[in-house]
Write a protein that holds these residues in place. Sequence first.
Motif, PDB file in Angstrom:
ATOM      1  N   VAL A 193       0.841  -1.205   0.000  1.00 47.90           N
ATOM      2  CA  VAL A 193       0.000   0.000   0.000  1.00 47.90           C
ATOM      3  C   VAL A 193       0.875   1.253   0.000  1.00 47.90           C
ATOM      4  N   ILE A 194       1.891   1.275   0.858  1.00 50.04           N
ATOM      5  CA  ILE A 194       2.768   2.455   0.967  1.00 50.04           C
ATOM      6  C   ILE A 194       3.512   2.708  -0.337  1.00 50.04           C
ATOM      7  N   VAL A 195       4.086   1.639  -0.911  1.00 51.87           N
ATOM      8  CA  VAL A 195       4.861   1.819  -2.140  1.00 51.87           C
ATOM      9  C   VAL A 195       3.936   2.199  -3.300  1.00 51.87           C
ATOM     10  N   SER A 196       2.693   1.724  -3.299  1.00 50.48           N
ATOM     11  CA  SER A 196       1.735   2.090  -4.350  1.00 50.48           C
ATOM     12  C   SER A 196       1.379   3.570  -4.265  1.00 50.48           C
ATOM     13  N   ILE A 197       1.254   4.081  -3.040  1.00 53.43           N
ATOM     14  CA  ILE A 197       0.985   5.510  -2.845  1.00 53.43           C
ATOM     15  C   ILE A 197       2.148   6.335  -3.399  1.00 53.43           C
ATOM     16  N   LEU A 198       3.369   5.923  -3.073  1.00 52.18           N
ATOM     17  CA  LEU A 198       4.551   6.643  -3.549  1.00 52.18           C
ATOM     18  C   LEU A 198       4.655   6.597  -5.074  1.00 52.18           C
ATOM     19  N   ILE A 199       4.455   5.414  -5.642  1.00 50.13           N
ATOM     20  CA  ILE A 199       4.517   5.269  -7.102  1.00 50.13           C
ATOM     21  C   ILE A 199       3.442   6.129  -7.756  1.00 50.13           C
ATOM     22  N   GLY A 200       2.228   6.088  -7.206  1.00 45.94           N
ATOM     23  CA  GLY A 200       1.121   6.870  -7.760  1.00 45.94           C
ATOM     24  C   GLY A 200       1.428   8.355  -7.760  1.00 45.94           C
ATOM     25  N   PHE A 201       1.957   8.856  -6.641  1.00 45.15           N
ATOM     26  CA  PHE A 201       2.250  10.292  -6.541  1.00 45.15           C
ATOM     27  C   PHE A 201       3.377  10.688  -7.490  1.00 45.15           C
ATOM     28  N   LEU A 202       4.487   9.945  -7.449  1.00 48.57           N
ATOM     29  CA  LEU A 202       5.642  10.297  -8.284  1.00 48.57           C
ATOM     30  C   LEU A 202       5.303  10.190  -9.773  1.00 48.57           C
ATOM     31  N   SER A 203       4.575   9.145 -10.154  1.00 46.26           N
ATOM     32  CA  SER A 203       4.208   8.955 -11.563  1.00 46.26           C
ATOM     33  C   SER A 203       3.254  10.047 -12.037  1.00 46.26           C
ATOM     34  N   ALA A 204       2.272  10.369 -11.205  1.00 47.62           N
ATOM     35  CA  ALA A 204       1.319  11.421 -11.566  1.00 47.62           C
ATOM     36  C   ALA A 204       2.019  12.777 -11.648  1.00 47.62           C
ATOM     37  N   PHE A 205       2.902  13.041 -10.705  1.00 46.81           N
ATOM     38  CA  PHE A 205       3.628  14.311 -10.702  1.00 46.81           C
ATOM     39  C   PHE A 205       4.493  14.430 -11.948  1.00 46.81           C
ATOM     40  N   LEU A 206       5.155  13.330 -12.310  1.00 45.73           N
ATOM     41  CA  LEU A 206       5.974  13.329 -13.521  1.00 45.73           C
ATOM     42  C   LEU A 206       5.105  13.560 -14.759  1.00 45.73           C
ATOM     43  N   GLY A 207       3.981  12.836 -14.853  1.00 46.39           N
ATOM     44  CA  GLY A 207       3.092  12.963 -16.004  1.00 46.39           C
ATOM     45  C   GLY A 207       2.522  14.361 -16.154  1.00 46.39           C
ATOM     46  N   ILE A 208       2.041  14.930 -15.050  1.00 46.03           N
ATOM     47  CA  ILE A 208       1.469  16.279 -15.080  1.00 46.03           C
ATOM     48  C   ILE A 208       2.541  17.306 -15.430  1.00 46.03           C
ATOM     49  N   SER A 209       3.735  17.149 -14.846  1.00 45.26           N
ATOM     50  CA  SER A 209       4.835  18.086 -15.121  1.00 45.26           C
ATOM     51  C   SER A 209       5.217  18.057 -16.596  1.00 45.26           C
ATOM     52  N   LEU A 210       5.373  16.856 -17.142  1.00 44.51           N
ATOM     53  CA  LEU A 210       5.744  16.733 -18.550  1.00 44.51           C
ATOM     54  C   LEU A 210       4.663  17.325 -19.448  1.00 44.51           C
ATOM     55  N   LYS A 211       3.399  17.060 -19.117  1.00 47.50           N
ATOM     56  CA  LYS A 211       2.287  17.599 -19.919  1.00 47.50           C
ATOM     57  C   LYS A 211       2.280  19.122 -19.892  1.00 47.50           C
ATOM     58  N   LYS A 212       2.413  19.704 -18.699  1.00 50.55           N
ATOM     59  CA  LYS A 212       2.358  21.158 -18.547  1.00 50.55           C
ATOM     60  C   LYS A 212       3.537  21.839 -19.245  1.00 50.55           C
ATOM     61  N   ILE A 213       4.733  21.306 -19.033  1.00 46.56           N
ATOM     62  CA  ILE A 213       5.924  21.906 -19.649  1.00 46.56           C
ATOM     63  C   ILE A 213       5.846  21.811 -21.172  1.00 46.56           C
ATOM     64  N   THR A 214       5.417  20.654 -21.661  1.00 50.13           N
ATOM     65  CA  THR A 214       5.293  20.457 -23.109  1.00 50.13           C
ATOM     66  C   THR A 214       4.275  21.416 -23.701  1.00 50.13           C
ATOM     67  N   GLU A 215       3.102  21.519 -23.085  1.00 45.96           N
ATOM     68  CA  GLU A 215       2.062  22.438 -23.581  1.00 45.96           C
ATOM     69  C   GLU A 215       2.580  23.873 -23.632  1.00 45.96           C
ATOM     70  N   TYR A 216       3.283  24.282 -22.571  1.00 44.98           N
ATOM     71  CA  TYR A 216       3.764  25.660 -22.471  1.00 44.98           C
ATOM     72  C   TYR A 216       4.760  25.985 -23.589  1.00 44.98           C
ATOM     73  N   TYR A 217       5.784  25.150 -23.737  1.00 50.09           N
ATOM     74  CA  TYR A 217       6.819  25.442 -24.725  1.00 50.09           C
ATOM     75  C   TYR A 217       6.363  25.149 -26.154  1.00 50.09           C
ATOM     76  N   GLU A 218       5.514  24.142 -26.330  1.00 52.40           N
ATOM     77  CA  GLU A 218       5.016  23.851 -27.675  1.00 52.40           C
ATOM     78  C   GLU A 218       4.214  25.036 -28.213  1.00 52.40           C
ATOM     79  N   GLU A 219       3.411  25.646 -27.358  1.00 54.73           N
ATOM     80  CA  GLU A 219       2.625  26.816 -27.776  1.00 54.73           C
ATOM     81  C   GLU A 219       3.537  27.971 -28.187  1.00 54.73           C
ATOM     82  N   ILE A 220       4.592  28.215 -27.395  1.00 49.20           N
ATOM     83  CA  ILE A 220       5.526  29.299 -27.709  1.00 49.20           C
ATOM     84  C   ILE A 220       6.250  29.020 -29.025  1.00 49.20           C
ATOM     85  N   PHE A 221       6.786  27.814 -29.174  1.00 54.85           N
ATOM     86  CA  PHE A 221       7.569  27.489 -30.369  1.00 54.85           C
ATOM     87  C   PHE A 221       6.689  27.441 -31.613  1.00 54.85           C
TER      88      PHE A 221
END
Length: 425
Positions: free
Chosen positions: A20-48
């Motif tokens: 349960v503990i490791v699933s919580i950690l994996i869920g948070f880190l994976s979601a944070f990575l996914g959201i970060s990549l999506k947001k950064i990509t959207e931001y710079y793709e729009e500019i470029f």
Amino acid sequence: MNKTAQIKKNHQFIKFRKLVIVSILIGFLSAFLGISLKKITEYYEEIFFHEVSVHPIYYIIFPVFGLSVIYFLRQYLFKKKENKGIKEVFESTASKSKNLPSYKIPSHFINGLLTVIFGGSTGIEVSTVVATATIGSVAHEKENVFRQYKTELICAGVAAGVTALFSSPIAGVLFAFEVISRKVTRAFIISNLIAVSIAFGLLTILKEEPLFAVSITTWHLKAIPYFILLGILAGMNSVYLTRCVLFFKSQFGKIDTHYYKIILGSAVLSLSLFFFPQLYGEGYHAIKGIFGNAAQLLTITLALTFIGILILKPIVTSITLASGGDGGVFAPSLFIGAFLGLLLASILNSFFHVNVIPVNFMIIGMAAVLSASIHAPFTAIFLVCGLTNDYTLFFPILAVCLISKYTAKMIYPYTVYSYSPSLVK
């Protein structure tokens, strides 16, 4: 209860608690990575993308620069290893000894970002999937108690990553099951449900909006025959996409000097983007644009533009990947499906006066091409419904996704994930 049974029960409880503990950690880190990549990509793709629309010279500069940077990063930072996409995840889950090394997290994050923002005609979805799968793989190595849960923890990372990208926990779990695991265990259910719950909770806190804000009111029974036609066409288009990816990867694989691949790939990409700017990056900007003009009358020029896009998109995506870009067929499938659906609806309305609803055909087309491209109809259904935050079209999407998948399998039994040269020898 005797002492042995008590010890066994305590051991099972400790294992469950750690899972349960490791699933919580994996869920948070994976979601944070996914959201970060999506947001950064959207931001710079729009500019470029704005820059290339103002200064067309960047159509030449951006692709060659992006692919060159990715090449040098792989050579000097990421151990000279080519990224194989989701096949890396399959290789890891199929082997007890082969794991996803931790450098895959920054490698896919950075390379996926650079590919898309500099015009590579693919998406960040596969980059996210492999990076989040690596989070699960690294976690499974940390304690002996997790050794037996390798596939489950990898799938938990993948499910959380897909949830973060598409705001659909059900699509996350279904993708992990349909594409990666293909089997359900108690540990799979526990770890994946916890991971996607954490991911969806993070999305809720951040108030993430659906990617496509469209209004879907209803659908009509008279459209069923045309939905069936759309499913068949989607299956055929997905096979065209799959064969293009496999063909160009094979041909580019014969070129020994990597920089020749970059020059050739950049030349094709630059020329295609100049004539069809809709092909730039993920293409979600183009999908949003046609959602806003879905009801316009079909002209010869518009029809030829749509046909050109449908022919070129698989080629440009394939060359992006073959020349060193990082990505996959998720975003291209959604892109092709949207344009295919709108083209079919526009033809039916303009020449046959059927009066179908174009937006419905775009949404269903997106799900249908994705379903056929990855042979995962239920993932496609919930993923596209999550993208629009609307389930009005659930039943027609279900039917069309099944039709497109089996049409594709009848024509060509492999996807870009399942194909291996050894299978056809």
